[in-house]
Design an enzyme around this catalytic site. Structure first.
Site, PDB file in Angstrom:
ATOM      1  N   GLU A   1       0.824  -1.209   0.000  1.00  0.00           N
ATOM      2  CA  GLU A   1       0.000   0.000   0.000  1.00  0.00           C
ATOM      3  C   GLU A   1       0.861   1.264   0.000  1.00  0.00           C
ATOM      4  OE1 GLU A   1      -3.040   0.409  -0.573  1.00  0.00           O
ATOM      5  OE2 GLU A   1      -3.726  -1.662  -0.472  1.00  0.00           O
TER       6      GLU A   1
ATOM      7  N   CYS B   1     -18.487   1.387 -19.159  1.00  0.00           N
ATOM      8  CA  CYS B   1     -19.750   1.195 -18.441  1.00  0.00           C
ATOM      9  C   CYS B   1     -20.497  -0.056 -18.904  1.00  0.00           C
ATOM     10  CB  CYS B   1     -20.646   2.414 -18.614  1.00  0.00           C
ATOM     11  SG  CYS B   1     -19.907   3.905 -17.934  1.00  0.00           S
TER      12      CYS B   1
ATOM     13  N   CYS C   1     -25.742   2.651 -10.779  1.00  0.00           N
ATOM     14  CA  CYS C   1     -24.954   3.851 -11.054  1.00  0.00           C
ATOM     15  C   CYS C   1     -25.844   4.978 -11.580  1.00  0.00           C
ATOM     16  CB  CYS C   1     -23.858   3.535 -12.068  1.00  0.00           C
ATOM     17  SG  CYS C   1     -22.859   4.971 -12.451  1.00  0.00           S
TER      18      CYS C   1
HETATM   19 FE1  SF4 Z   1     -19.753   3.452 -15.643  1.00  0.00          FE
HETATM   20 FE2  SF4 Z   1     -20.931   3.904 -13.320  1.00  0.00          FE
HETATM   21 FE3  SF4 Z   1     -19.733   1.588 -13.726  1.00  0.00          FE
HETATM   22 FE4  SF4 Z   1     -18.293   3.769 -13.441  1.00  0.00          FE
HETATM   23  S1  SF4 Z   1     -19.590   2.841 -11.883  1.00  0.00           S
HETATM   24  S2  SF4 Z   1     -18.011   2.209 -15.027  1.00  0.00           S
HETATM   25  S3  SF4 Z   1     -19.597   5.301 -14.408  1.00  0.00           S
HETATM   26  S4  SF4 Z   1     -21.505   2.369 -14.826  1.00  0.00           S
END
Ligand code: SF4
Length: 413
Positions: free
Chosen positions: A58, A221, A230
């Site tokens: 880390e 995504c 999300c």
């Molecule tokens: Fe896309 Fe949201 Fe997943 Fe990030 S968390 S990759 S913005 S869907």
């Protein structure tokens, strides 16, 4: 007391939290990268050895890419496989192994903390995030949470740059992500989300998602295991914030977590509207004159003088060619004169400014400094007796130079 944040920015539905944990952990089990510290943390039965390995990794990973860290980590663990071994190392050995990794105070503090564990804590690492942060120098809130969750199974969250990005996107947080108000909320969120049974894996999964899928510029995504949770992704798909029952749309007004009304959602950016940061201060410009002093060694091979930097401050304890910070906008002639005066201390006899040969300039960017080295060279035709009253110094061959604790900037010089 500050008002609680609007529910849009929270994880308040236990069923959603449970589903998110399951999806993320299942993805991590399938897709995680094979990294040496992960293998050790998963198989080592001795909790202190696990804690030590995670701690080393880390600290190395702060500000440094995984691909660079792997080799340093392997060499480090081979040389000092336990805290006790590290506590017995000299700072010079630590700096030599750390050379090239940058942010050199990290290695020094790691070694100081190892000594403290051995001398004051009977060789046993603290086992909770609170104690790790309180008792170990150089261990901040993030590192403490990572060690405690990964090595000791404490159900505590972590927030690093990757987690900030993922959480800000998951919950459409568009206020300055380095502000205390946002950071506090993200820690609360990380502590709510962390899986109670597999906290270490969950934290690593969240960071892994940020490092490999939810990346800064072009997040994947379509492949994301938590896209259904999300809000940024849904907003991109549907063009407006998702409906949240009983919650006003806080995209306007004085919500402390939404983007400021003056910089609303930009549809051309999609999910990369989040996170947002206040503009960074530009790095400070510095000029340093440095001189490569060369002599013929006893076997005829060239040797170079290196001197040790002070034990605190930038590049503490590392070795460099004799160097002198310069005022900005100094005429070249004046730069030469100042460097010649400085070298005189090492030589013990007057150095003529015009004898210094200008080689060129080397630029090196430290995190907060834009450093220009103005490089000169001087070949000596007589011997120099180094004065032990000055900073430590020594003559080295080119191979010895590369094996010494010297910074990447000096290697460029
Ligand atoms: Fe896309 Fe949201 Fe997943 Fe990030 S968390 S990759 S913005 S869907």
């Amino acid at each position: 007391a500050p008002a609680p944040p609007p529910a849009r920015h929270l994880f308040s539905d236990p069923a959603e939290v449970e589903a998110l944990r399951g999806n993320l952990l299942a993805w991590y089990d399938r897709c995680k990268r094979d990294l040496p510290w992960r293998a050790l943390a998963a198989t080592e039965p001795d909790a202190d050895k696990r804690g030590y390995a995670v701690w080393v990794s880390e600290i190395m990973l702060q500000q440094t890419q995984v691909a660079t860290v792997i080799d340093y980590y392997n060499r480090w663990m081979q040389k000092w496989p336990t805290l006790q071994a590290l506590a017995q190392a000299s700072l010079e050995e630590v700096n030599e192994l750390w050379a090239g990794l940058g942010y050199y105070s990290r290695g020094k503090r790691l070694q100081e903390a190892a000594r403290k564990v051995v001398s004051e804590l009977a060789g046993q690492m603290p086992r909770t995030a609170e104690d790790l942060q309180k008792l170990l120098p150089g261990v901040g809130r993030y590192t403490a949470g990572a060690i405690a969750s990964i090595s000791y199974g404490q159900a505590t969250g972590v927030v690093d740059g990757n987690v900030i990005r993922v959480l800000c996107r998951l919950r459409c947080i568009g206020a300055d992500s380095s502000s205390p108000a946002v950071i506090d909320r993200l820690w609360d969120m990380a502590n709510v989300l962390v899986d109670r049974i597999r906290p270490g894996d969950f934290n690593q999964a969240l960071m892994e998602l940020g490092a490999t899928v939810c990346v800064p510029k072009a997040p994947l995504c379509g492949e994301c295991p938590v896209k259904q949770h999300c809000q940024a992704w849904r907003r991109k798909l549907f063009g407006k914030p998702p409906a949240v029952p009983d919650v006003e749309d806080c995209g306007v007004g004085d919500c402390p977590l939404c983007p400021p009304a003056t910089e609303p959602w930009d549809s051309s950016l999609g999910v990369t509207n989040f996170p947002r940061k206040a503009a960074k201060k530009p790095p400070r410009a510095m000029r340093t004159a440095t001189c490569v002093l060369e002599r013929r060694g006893c076997h005829g091979a060239p040797e170079y003088l290196i001197v040790q930097r002070p034990s605190s401050g930038l590049l503490a304890g590392l070795w460099e060619f004799p160097s002198l910070p310069l005022a900005q906008d100094l005429q070249e002639e004046k730069e030469r004169e100042e460097l010649a005066d400085h070298l005189q201390a090492w030589m013990g006899w007057p150095v003529a400014a015009k004898g210094l040969q200008f080689i060129g300039e080397v630029i090196h960017i430290f995190s907060h400094i834009h450093q220009t080295y103005v490089v000169y060279s001087l070949c000596l035709d007589r011997d120099v007796t180094l004065d032990p009253a000055l900073s430590p110094s020594r003559w080295v061959t080119e191979d010895e130079f590369h094996a010494s604790a010297v910074s990447t900037a000096m290697k460029k010089v």
